[in-house]
Design a protein around this motif. Sequence first.
Motif, PDB file in Angstrom:
ATOM      1  N   ALA A 250      72.752  83.328  78.556  1.00 45.97           N
ATOM      2  CA  ALA A 250      73.399  82.774  77.496  1.00 45.97           C
ATOM      3  C   ALA A 250      73.744  83.476  76.197  1.00 45.97           C
ATOM      4  N   PRO A 251      73.042  84.356  75.503  1.00 47.49           N
ATOM      5  CA  PRO A 251      73.551  84.920  74.355  1.00 47.49           C
ATOM      6  C   PRO A 251      74.513  86.195  74.781  1.00 47.49           C
ATOM      7  N   PHE A 252      74.800  86.543  75.910  1.00 45.27           N
ATOM      8  CA  PHE A 252      75.902  87.260  76.276  1.00 45.27           C
ATOM      9  C   PHE A 252      77.340  87.117  76.227  1.00 45.27           C
ATOM     10  N   SER A 253      77.272  85.531  76.221  1.00 49.00           N
ATOM     11  CA  SER A 253      78.683  85.009  76.036  1.00 49.00           C
ATOM     12  C   SER A 253      79.100  85.139  74.763  1.00 49.00           C
ATOM     13  N   TYR A 254      78.362  85.539  73.876  1.00 49.49           N
ATOM     14  CA  TYR A 254      78.893  85.932  72.585  1.00 49.49           C
ATOM     15  C   TYR A 254      79.695  87.259  72.529  1.00 49.49           C
ATOM     16  N   THR A 255      79.469  88.200  73.443  1.00 52.16           N
ATOM     17  CA  THR A 255      80.472  89.292  73.495  1.00 52.16           C
ATOM     18  C   THR A 255      81.866  88.974  73.492  1.00 52.16           C
ATOM     19  N   GLN A 256      82.043  87.634  73.912  1.00 49.26           N
ATOM     20  CA  GLN A 256      83.776  87.375  73.860  1.00 49.26           C
ATOM     21  C   GLN A 256      84.101  87.317  72.358  1.00 49.26           C
ATOM     22  N   ILE A 257      83.373  87.002  71.260  1.00 50.84           N
ATOM     23  CA  ILE A 257      84.172  87.132  70.081  1.00 50.84           C
ATOM     24  C   ILE A 257      84.590  88.657  69.785  1.00 50.84           C
ATOM     25  N   VAL A 258      83.815  89.619  70.263  1.00 55.14           N
ATOM     26  CA  VAL A 258      84.500  91.118  70.394  1.00 55.14           C
ATOM     27  C   VAL A 258      85.917  90.987  70.842  1.00 55.14           C
ATOM     28  N   TRP A 259      85.907  90.729  72.242  1.00 58.50           N
ATOM     29  CA  TRP A 259      87.219  90.686  72.741  1.00 58.50           C
ATOM     30  C   TRP A 259      88.438  89.832  72.434  1.00 58.50           C
ATOM     31  N   MET A 260      87.837  88.709  71.658  1.00 55.60           N
ATOM     32  CA  MET A 260      88.731  87.945  70.811  1.00 55.60           C
ATOM     33  C   MET A 260      89.582  88.539  69.490  1.00 55.60           C
ATOM     34  N   THR A 261      88.603  89.138  68.902  1.00 57.62           N
ATOM     35  CA  THR A 261      89.059  89.846  67.708  1.00 57.62           C
ATOM     36  C   THR A 261      90.019  91.028  68.142  1.00 57.62           C
ATOM     37  N   ILE A 262      89.545  91.695  69.081  1.00 55.59           N
ATOM     38  CA  ILE A 262      90.522  93.005  69.477  1.00 55.59           C
ATOM     39  C   ILE A 262      92.179  92.393  69.967  1.00 55.59           C
ATOM     40  N   LEU A 263      91.931  91.210  71.089  1.00 55.01           N
ATOM     41  CA  LEU A 263      93.102  90.752  71.392  1.00 55.01           C
ATOM     42  C   LEU A 263      93.930  90.041  70.481  1.00 55.01           C
ATOM     43  N   GLY A 264      93.272  89.377  69.526  1.00 53.65           N
ATOM     44  CA  GLY A 264      94.078  88.848  68.386  1.00 53.65           C
ATOM     45  C   GLY A 264      94.735  89.770  67.743  1.00 53.65           C
ATOM     46  N   TYR A 265      94.072  90.904  67.322  1.00 49.06           N
ATOM     47  CA  TYR A 265      94.698  91.963  66.521  1.00 49.06           C
ATOM     48  C   TYR A 265      96.052  92.573  67.422  1.00 49.06           C
ATOM     49  N   LEU A 266      95.773  92.825  68.729  1.00 46.36           N
ATOM     50  CA  LEU A 266      96.931  93.580  69.494  1.00 46.36           C
ATOM     51  C   LEU A 266      98.250  92.534  69.837  1.00 46.36           C
ATOM     52  N   VAL A 267      97.893  91.482  70.189  1.00 47.84           N
ATOM     53  CA  VAL A 267      98.967  90.467  70.504  1.00 47.84           C
ATOM     54  C   VAL A 267      99.527  89.643  69.406  1.00 47.84           C
ATOM     55  N   PHE A 268      98.453  89.244  68.302  1.00 42.82           N
ATOM     56  CA  PHE A 268      98.869  88.244  67.258  1.00 42.82           C
ATOM     57  C   PHE A 268      99.130  89.137  65.826  1.00 42.82           C
ATOM     58  N   SER A 269      98.537  90.155  66.007  1.00 45.08           N
ATOM     59  CA  SER A 269      98.499  90.915  64.503  1.00 45.08           C
ATOM     60  C   SER A 269      97.363  90.351  63.558  1.00 45.08           C
ATOM     61  N   ASP A 270      96.404  89.720  64.122  1.00 46.28           N
ATOM     62  CA  ASP A 270      95.180  89.203  63.264  1.00 46.28           C
ATOM     63  C   ASP A 270      94.123  90.233  62.967  1.00 46.28           C
ATOM     64  N   VAL A 271      94.288  90.553  61.800  1.00 46.06           N
ATOM     65  CA  VAL A 271      93.482  91.516  61.376  1.00 46.06           C
ATOM     66  C   VAL A 271      91.950  91.195  60.939  1.00 46.06           C
ATOM     67  N   PRO A 272      90.975  91.515  61.680  1.00 46.98           N
ATOM     68  CA  PRO A 272      89.755  91.020  61.318  1.00 46.98           C
ATOM     69  C   PRO A 272      89.171  91.734  59.812  1.00 46.98           C
ATOM     70  N   GLY A 273      88.400  90.808  59.221  1.00 46.66           N
ATOM     71  CA  GLY A 273      87.800  91.222  57.772  1.00 46.66           C
ATOM     72  C   GLY A 273      86.398  91.890  57.959  1.00 46.66           C
ATOM     73  N   ILE A 274      85.819  91.935  56.852  1.00 42.45           N
ATOM     74  CA  ILE A 274      84.538  92.611  56.757  1.00 42.45           C
ATOM     75  C   ILE A 274      83.540  91.511  57.545  1.00 42.45           C
ATOM     76  N   TYR A 275      83.755  90.388  57.112  1.00 45.20           N
ATOM     77  CA  TYR A 275      82.824  89.258  57.804  1.00 45.20           C
ATOM     78  C   TYR A 275      82.843  89.441  59.213  1.00 45.20           C
ATOM     79  N   THR A 276      83.956  89.432  59.804  1.00 42.31           N
ATOM     80  CA  THR A 276      84.358  89.461  61.292  1.00 42.31           C
ATOM     81  C   THR A 276      83.311  90.769  61.795  1.00 42.31           C
TER      82      THR A 276
END
Length: 304
Positions: A250-276
């Motif tokens: 179960a805890p390893f599904s949390y790794t998706q937040i890393v992928w979502m942040t990277i893909l959000g930046y590459l595809v939609f230019s969503d820049v992660p902040g310090i809290y992210t």
Amino acid sequence: MGEPRHAAALPPRPTSIALGISLTCLAFFLFSALDTTAKYLGESLPVVQIVWFRFASHVVMAAILFRLWKRPHLIRTRRPGLQLLRGCFMLGATVFNFLALRHLQLTEANAIMFATPLTVVILAGPMLGEWAGRHRWAAVIIGFLGVLVVTRPGVGGMHWAAFLSAAAMLCFALYTVTTRMLTATDTIEGLLLISAVVPTVVIAVPAFAVWEAPESPAIWGLLLMTGVFGGLGHFLLTKAYAVAPAPTLAPFSYTQIVWMTILGYLVFSDVPGIYTLIGMAIVVGSGLYVLYRERRRGTAPGEL
């Protein structure tokens, strides 16, 4: 639901735990790619059409991969009612998630989905007989706190579409638990096929009622890739839950937040902040802690 008692049998070996964790991490990368593709396609096509194509292409890909015409027994099941229910959970998770993606950023839409591991741990005890120990609970809760650091609920208000993500999260948690239940009686190939056949049939009429022709070959290609990302991802996740206990994975599904942040930046230019970035560190750390505990103590079935 008449769950099998296979969890109380011999404990899984350390190699099985490591394999299950690896498959889970890869599966959630593919789910991130699926969500990114769906959000992009949602800008020009109806959500119900994207959902239908995602499952229809999934069925075609799996049927060819498993040579279903030579192995029709793969779609036989001893528990048709539970298989139908599982397919509906998968459909609900996909529809609600894709609708949320039309209104929220990738990380926002999936933030609530990261409560899935906590929900799985809660459900795995009564439904699977896999009771989590204090260390597993600690890892899941700490990981969830990392998600809260990323999302900071209450800061700036919450979009109404967050409720769609909550519905998707509950459906996916139930899908995960029913998957674990069915691995005791049905084949992995059958689980993969039936979970896509049910949504394809259920949503076919609404999909064709709003059908819009894709504008370019690239859009057709992306529609096809939704089935590849989703089908392969669920195959790997099903395999993972066949070899390792649900609370451990179960805890390893949390790794998706890393992928979502990277893909959000590459595809939609969503820049992660310090809290992210801080939240991601907490999330990854909780998963690594579970891996450390498993390797240190072997694999006892109850406590971690």
